[in-house]
Design a protein around this motif. Structure first.
Motif: not given
Length: 220
Positions: A133-150, A175-181
Motif C-alpha cells: 500500500d502507498i500513502e502519498v503525503q503532501g507538505h509545505t513550509d510555514s510561509s503563507g496562510s494555514d488555509t492556503y498551505n493546506q 491513499t492521499t493526505v495533505g498536511y499543509g504546514e
C-alpha cells in the motif's frame, strides 16, 4: 504502563534511527510496541507523520521480520532508481521523500517533466512489488496562510496520486493526505529548511496479501 512502555520503545527506535539494527530487525521490534496505537504516539511525539503511518501499519514479531526483509529489497531498488530521493527504511515500511523542487515549480501543483521522470522510475518499483500500500503525503513550509498551505499540499499530493493511477498503479493501493504546514521535518527558520519542508512523501507498507503470506511463512 503499556502505553508508557510502547512510547519508550518506539521513541528509542525511531528517534535514534535504530542504527545498530537492520530493517528486518526494526520491523520485528517496532511491531511488538503496538501497531496503530504506537504509530499515533510516534507521529505526535516525533512530529513525523510518515513514521507514524509506517508504525501504524506494523504487524510485528516474526511476521514483521519477514515483511521487513521484503522491504529491505524494495528499498534498495528504490534507492537505485531514485538517487536524488531520500529513501529510508523504518520498521516494516519504506519512506521516500521527494522535495518539491524535483516535483513542482514554485507555488504550483503541476508536475514538472523531471517529476514525471522520477515518478515513472517509482512506478517501475511499485509494479515489481505489487503487494504494498502507498500513502502519498503532501507538505509545505510555514510561509503563507494555514488555509492556503493546506490546499496546496492536498493539490500536490493529489497530482502525484492521479499521475500514478493514470500510469497503471491501482487506486486501491493509494491513499492521499495533505498536511499543509502542520508537520515540518526541518526548521522553518531558514530558507534551506523551508525548501526541505516543501515535500511529498511516499509511505510504502505491506498490504493484507503480503501480511497473510508472511504470516504463513512465519508459521512454517
Amino acid at each position: 504502563m503499556r502505553y508508557f512502555l510502547m512510547m519508550m520503545v518506539m521513541s528509542a527506535l525511531v528517534l535514534t534511527g535504530c542504527k545498530s539494527l537492520t530493517g528486518t530487525q526494526k520491523g520485528a521490534a517496532i511491531g511488538t510496541a503496538g501497531g496503530a496505537a504506537a504509530g499515533a504516539i510516534i507521529g505526535r511525539t516525533a512530529g513525523n507523520t510518515a513514521v507514524g503511518a509506517v508504525v501504524g501499519a506494523t504487524v510485528g514479531g516474526v511476521t514483521g521480520a519477514i515483511i521487513g526483509n521484503k522491504m529491505d529489497k524494495q528499498a534498495e531498488e528504490m534507492k537505485a532508481q531514485l538517487p536524488d530521493a531520500n529513501v529510508e527504511r523504518v520498521g516494516e515500511g519504506i519512506i521516500v521523500e521527494l522535495s518539491n523542487n524535483i516535483l513542482f515549480g514554485f507555488d504550483s501543483y503541476e508536475l514538472s517533466s523531471t517529476a514525471r521522470t522520477n515518478l515513472n522510475k517509482m512506478i517501475t518499483v511499485f509494479d515489481t512489488y505489487p503487494d504494498t500500500d502507498i500513502e502519498v503525503q503532501g507538505h509545505t513550509d510555514s510561509s503563507g496562510s494555514d488555509t492556503y498551505n493546506q490546499d496546496l499540499s492536498e493539490r500536490r499530493a493529489n497530482a502525484v496520486t492521479s499521475y500514478l493511477v493514470n500510469r497503471g498503479v491501482s487506486s486501491s493501493r493509494l491513499t492521499t493526505v495533505g498536511y499543509g504546514e502542520t508537520s515540518p521535518k526541518y526548521s522553518n527558520d531558514t530558507e534551506e529548511g523551508r525548501a526541505q519542508n516543501r515535500r511529498v512523501e511516499f509511505i510504502i507498507t505491506a498490504n493484507e496479501k503480503m501480511k497473510r503470506e508472511a504470516e504463513r511463512e512465519a508459521s512454517n
